[in-house]
Enzyme design. Structure first.
Site, PDB file in Angstrom:
ATOM      1  N   ASN A  57      56.082  -0.249  14.333  1.00 48.34           N
ATOM      2  CA  ASN A  57      55.684   0.158  13.096  1.00 48.34           C
ATOM      3  C   ASN A  57      54.648  -0.620  12.327  1.00 48.34           C
ATOM      4  OD1 ASN A  57      58.925   0.460  13.272  1.00 48.34           O
ATOM      5  ND2 ASN A  57      57.736   2.217  12.401  1.00 48.34           N
ATOM      6  N   LYS A 145      60.676   2.525  24.424  1.00 47.10           N
ATOM      7  CA  LYS A 145      59.390   2.335  24.565  1.00 47.10           C
ATOM      8  C   LYS A 145      58.940   0.939  24.683  1.00 47.10           C
ATOM      9  CE  LYS A 145      56.898   1.661  21.152  1.00 47.10           C
ATOM     10  NZ  LYS A 145      56.206   1.607  19.704  1.00 47.10           N
ATOM     11  N   HIS A 165      50.986   7.945  19.732  1.00 47.32           N
ATOM     12  CA  HIS A 165      49.889   8.996  20.210  1.00 47.32           C
ATOM     13  C   HIS A 165      50.193   9.710  21.439  1.00 47.32           C
ATOM     14  CE1 HIS A 165      47.264   6.622  17.691  1.00 47.32           C
ATOM     15  NE2 HIS A 165      47.864   5.663  18.353  1.00 47.32           N
TER      16      HIS A 165
END
Length: 240
Positions: A57, A145, A165
């Site tokens: 973030n 992730k 992305h």
């Protein structure tokens, strides 16, 4: 399952695997992630994990500033583990979410020291990939992730992390549905990427997402894979 089983109706019917395979080749021709992957320096595993936690973030600049400030104040991982929590939060505050990142980092370091007797992740090299992913994601603040990034770039595993992305591009392509979470997208994408190309695919997709398939005002007219893209044909009204 959150994939789109019949990819989408167009004069160019293709399987999702064929779309990803073509994307992999075309984007590598534009961004050359495969060559970068061969030449890159391999980071220390624990350094990579902590840097990736800090990256959550926030942007790369703030991640690196937070990491550098933390290591300047606490030069060894043992120092980070033993640090006063408030001081650690202050050191990494520029990366955001310090109130959760600091305790999560310290909890993992304490677990690692207790479990392994040292502050080193090299033992992950000897574990099967899925075992290593499961072990890392048992800890608060470490999602799939983060685990994929650490295992891919510190331990050379053939994995593609689905960041903001990559996720945006996959949804625009129609490879995953709008209802598919980012976490589930990892599992949907993994079998579609040609073997040995997952890391370079990640690098190329991130650069593609930053420079062409941007969140706002994507450059569809300059896109090398627009003919494969559901968003381009259905939303932008592109001609096949």
């Amino acid at each position: 399952m959150c994939s789109i089983e019949t990819w989408w109706e167009s004069p160019l019917p293709q399987t999702r695997g064929a779309v990803i395979a073509e994307m992999s080749g075309v984007l590598n021709g534009s961004f050359d992630g495969a060559a970068w992957d061969l030449e890159r320096a391999r980071p220390d595993g624990l350094d990579a994990l902590m840097r990736t936690i800090l990256s959550q973030n926030t942007n790369d600049e703030n991640r690196d500033r937070a990491f550098d400030r933390m290591r300047a104040r606490f030069p060894e991982w043992g120092d980070v583990m033993a640090a006063d929590e408030a001081q650690l939060k202050d050191a990494i505050r520029v990366a955001g979410l310090a109130n959760s990142k600091a305790p999560n980092m310290q909890a993992f370091l304490r677990w690692l020291k207790k479990k392994r007797g040292n502050l080193n992740l090299d033992f992950l090299r000897d574990l099967p990939t899925q075992t290593a992913v499961s072990l890392l994601t048992e800890h608060r603040g470490i999602g799939i992730k983060t685990a994929y990034i650490v295992l891919a770039f510190a331990f050379d595993r053939d994995l593609c992390a689905v960041d903001t992305h990559v996720y945006r591009v996959l949804r625009r392509l129609g490879v995953v549905s709008a209802k598919c979470s980012r976490e589930k997208a990892h599992l949907e994408l993994a079998p579609l990427i040609p073997e040995g190309q997952a890391r370079s695919f990640h690098i190329n997709m991130v650069e593609f997402g930053k420079t062409v398939c941007t969140a706002r005002n994507p450059s569809c007219s300059a896109c090398p894979v627009s003919r494969l893209c559901r968003y381009y044909h259905e939303i932008q009204g592109g001609d096949v």
